[in-house]
Design an enzyme around this catalytic site. Structure first.
Site, PDB file in Angstrom:
ATOM      1  N   HIS A  89      -2.495  -8.893  -8.472  1.00 19.16           N
ATOM      2  CA  HIS A  89      -1.742  -7.933  -7.473  1.00 19.16           C
ATOM      3  C   HIS A  89      -0.733  -7.177  -8.336  1.00 19.16           C
ATOM      4  CE1 HIS A  89       0.703  -7.017  -3.990  1.00 19.16           C
ATOM      5  NE2 HIS A  89       1.639  -7.448  -4.590  1.00 19.16           N
ATOM      6  N   CYS A 159      -4.309  -3.228  -3.268  1.00 16.97           N
ATOM      7  CA  CYS A 159      -2.870  -3.299  -3.761  1.00 16.97           C
ATOM      8  C   CYS A 159      -3.081  -2.335  -5.091  1.00 16.97           C
ATOM      9  CB  CYS A 159      -2.188  -4.540  -4.027  1.00 16.97           C
ATOM     10  SG  CYS A 159      -3.085  -5.536  -5.197  1.00 16.97           S
TER      11      CYS A 159
END
Length: 219
Positions: A89, A159
């Site tokens: 992430h 993301c």
């Protein structure tokens, strides 16, 4: 009939005695303007205006988090038949805030302010001349188009897609390929293909951020 003969022209010169008697040479009919402050005369005599102030530079960083907390490195050889160093992430740090994308849309917080804690690594992406005002307007347009919450997809629009897009807008640089190539690596394995119907429905939204708002930057 007599024709007149022009008298030869004789150049007139002042002797030193006569020049002194004539007084100083007359000045210009109007006062010459003074050189404006800040102007300088380079060779050639043309005045140049003072150089404009350079635009301020703002550092841009990429925060990288391993959502598996090390499990991917240990289990991926058994489950996927290949080594994965993490389930990544990412977020963009600029103008003293952290910006990221998840199933809730674009969010922001103080750097390291989500429940993920501090990042596992930090990538220096360089500097940007984009001001905070322009950047927030840009985020607003992304939040209303490409990066709405309902557009989130774990493999194809996540993301890291957001971080890569914003990094290029700010600095012209992409984020590291080992991050953006991860979904393709997982889906290239039989185990990844078998799990895709389940994983496509997974929604990731790191808790602790504030949903980005067009009117006040954050809500």
């Amino acid at each position: 009939m007599c024709r007149g003969v022009a008298a030869p022209s004789i150049p007139f010169r002042l002797s030193p005695h006569n020049r002194a008697a004539a007084g100083p040479a007359p000045g210009p009919p109007f006062p010459l303007p003074l050189r404006p402050p800040g102007l300088r005369l380079p060779p050639g005599g043309r005045a140049r205006a003072p150089m404009e102030e350079p635009l301020a530079l703002h550092p841009v960083k990429l925060y990288v988090y391993d959502l598996s907390k090390g499990m991917a490195r240990r289990l991926s050889p058994l489950m996927l038949g290949k080594q994965l160093d993490g389930i990544w992430h990412t977020s963009i740090i600029v103008h003293k805030d952290e910006f990221f994308y998840g199933s809730g849309g674009i969010s922001s917080c103080a750097p390291g302010g989500t429940l993920l804690g501090p990042p596992d690594s930090v990538v220096d992406l360089g500097n940007t001349e984009v001001t905070e005002e322009i950047f927030l307007e840009y985020l607003s347009s992304l939040g209303e188009s490409m990066f709405r919450g309902e557009s989130y997809n774990l493999f194809e629009h996540n993301c890291n897609t957001f971080s890569n897009e914003v990094a290029q807008f700010l600095t012209g640089r992409k984020i590291p390929s080992y991050i953006t190539d991860l979904p393709a690596e997982v889906l290239a394995t039989p185990f990844g293909q078998a799990l895709r119907p389940l994983l496509d429905s997974v929604q990731i939204q790191p808790p602790g951020g504030n949903t980005f708002s067009r009117h006040n930057g954050q809500s």
